[in-house]
Design a protein around this motif. Sequence first.
Motif, PDB file in Angstrom:
ATOM      1  N   LYS A 109       0.823  -1.209   0.000  1.00  0.00           N
ATOM      2  CA  LYS A 109       0.000   0.000   0.000  1.00  0.00           C
ATOM      3  C   LYS A 109       0.860   1.264   0.000  1.00  0.00           C
ATOM      4  O   LYS A 109       0.640   2.179  -0.796  1.00  0.00           O
ATOM      5  N   THR A 110       1.853   1.325   0.867  1.00  0.00           N
ATOM      6  CA  THR A 110       2.686   2.526   0.973  1.00  0.00           C
ATOM      7  C   THR A 110       3.946   2.446   0.121  1.00  0.00           C
ATOM      8  O   THR A 110       4.624   3.446  -0.066  1.00  0.00           O
ATOM      9  N   LEU A 111       4.299   1.245  -0.358  1.00  0.00           N
ATOM     10  CA  LEU A 111       5.500   0.965  -1.147  1.00  0.00           C
ATOM     11  C   LEU A 111       6.790   1.199  -0.365  1.00  0.00           C
ATOM     12  O   LEU A 111       7.850   1.334  -0.948  1.00  0.00           O
ATOM     13  N   LEU A 112       6.709   1.257   0.958  1.00  0.00           N
ATOM     14  CA  LEU A 112       7.902   1.411   1.779  1.00  0.00           C
ATOM     15  C   LEU A 112       8.478   0.039   2.119  1.00  0.00           C
ATOM     16  O   LEU A 112       7.733  -0.907   2.340  1.00  0.00           O
ATOM     17  N   ASP A 113       9.815  -0.054   2.186  1.00  0.00           N
ATOM     18  CA  ASP A 113      10.419  -1.308   2.624  1.00  0.00           C
ATOM     19  C   ASP A 113      10.617  -1.273   4.137  1.00  0.00           C
ATOM     20  O   ASP A 113      10.156  -0.341   4.807  1.00  0.00           O
ATOM     21  N   GLU A 114      11.309  -2.282   4.679  1.00  0.00           N
ATOM     22  CA  GLU A 114      11.435  -2.372   6.137  1.00  0.00           C
ATOM     23  C   GLU A 114      12.260  -1.228   6.725  1.00  0.00           C
ATOM     24  O   GLU A 114      12.188  -0.956   7.912  1.00  0.00           O
ATOM     25  N   HIS A 115      13.057  -0.519   5.887  1.00  0.00           N
ATOM     26  CA  HIS A 115      13.864   0.598   6.365  1.00  0.00           C
ATOM     27  C   HIS A 115      13.183   1.948   6.138  1.00  0.00           C
ATOM     28  O   HIS A 115      13.786   2.986   6.395  1.00  0.00           O
ATOM     29  N   GLY A 116      11.953   1.930   5.621  1.00  0.00           N
ATOM     30  CA  GLY A 116      11.229   3.176   5.361  1.00  0.00           C
ATOM     31  C   GLY A 116      11.655   3.860   4.079  1.00  0.00           C
ATOM     32  O   GLY A 116      11.463   5.067   3.915  1.00  0.00           O
ATOM     33  N   GLN A 117      12.219   3.101   3.143  1.00  0.00           N
ATOM     34  CA  GLN A 117      12.692   3.659   1.881  1.00  0.00           C
ATOM     35  C   GLN A 117      11.728   3.313   0.757  1.00  0.00           C
ATOM     36  O   GLN A 117      11.180   2.215   0.713  1.00  0.00           O
ATOM     37  N   ARG A 121       8.887  13.360  -6.460  1.00  0.00           N
ATOM     38  CA  ARG A 121       7.542  13.935  -6.440  1.00  0.00           C
ATOM     39  C   ARG A 121       6.520  12.878  -6.017  1.00  0.00           C
ATOM     40  O   ARG A 121       5.641  13.132  -5.198  1.00  0.00           O
ATOM     41  N   GLN A 122       6.655  11.669  -6.571  1.00  0.00           N
ATOM     42  CA  GLN A 122       5.737  10.587  -6.193  1.00  0.00           C
ATOM     43  C   GLN A 122       5.908  10.220  -4.722  1.00  0.00           C
ATOM     44  O   GLN A 122       4.922  10.005  -4.010  1.00  0.00           O
ATOM     45  N   ALA A 123       7.151  10.159  -4.263  1.00  0.00           N
ATOM     46  CA  ALA A 123       7.409   9.810  -2.867  1.00  0.00           C
ATOM     47  C   ALA A 123       6.818  10.858  -1.936  1.00  0.00           C
ATOM     48  O   ALA A 123       6.205  10.527  -0.915  1.00  0.00           O
ATOM     49  N   LYS A 124       6.955  12.123  -2.283  1.00  0.00           N
ATOM     50  CA  LYS A 124       6.412  13.206  -1.466  1.00  0.00           C
ATOM     51  C   LYS A 124       4.892  13.138  -1.417  1.00  0.00           C
ATOM     52  O   LYS A 124       4.270  13.335  -0.373  1.00  0.00           O
ATOM     53  N   LYS A 125       4.279  12.798  -2.542  1.00  0.00           N
ATOM     54  CA  LYS A 125       2.820  12.685  -2.608  1.00  0.00           C
ATOM     55  C   LYS A 125       2.334  11.545  -1.713  1.00  0.00           C
ATOM     56  O   LYS A 125       1.374  11.704  -0.941  1.00  0.00           O
ATOM     57  N   LEU A 126       2.993  10.387  -1.788  1.00  0.00           N
ATOM     58  CA  LEU A 126       2.612   9.251  -0.945  1.00  0.00           C
ATOM     59  C   LEU A 126       2.851   9.543   0.532  1.00  0.00           C
ATOM     60  O   LEU A 126       2.057   9.156   1.388  1.00  0.00           O
TER      61      LEU A 126
END
Length: 138
Positions: A97-105, A113-118
């Motif tokens: 859902k968030t596309l974050l891995d276990e390190h928050g990356q 821009r996409q990362a900031k939006k999410l």
Amino acid sequence: MSSHYLQGIKLKMAKSLRSKWKRKMRAEKRKKNAPKELIRLKQALSLDKKAEAVMTDIQEIATVVSADQIMEAASVAMGEVAVGEGKMDMDSKRNKKTLLDEHGQYPGWMNQRQAKKLKGKRLGKSGQGKKKKKGIAW
């Protein structure tokens, strides 16, 4: 303005004398080199002695594998996939859902821009009730 007119403007770009000359010369070069390229291609594809010499030169640079070996390897790989689960195990620790891995990356292919939006969506959900009302501050 109509869209056809705008497309015409785009087509008229890069029509200076210099660019026309460069295009003309590239076309001449392609005409001149076409027979040589055709001969080289035929040599690479044929099985005569000249092609073997070319293949030995290629073998020094890269690993040459016959088509039969590739087909056998592909059929074996297809059989393994059918027997196995067929699931890739690369990003198993990534939240879908968030596309974050276990390190928050975020993934490498995602731009900032996409990362900031999410990130805004993710952090905005936790503080939904805390929004300030717009109005006149007296």
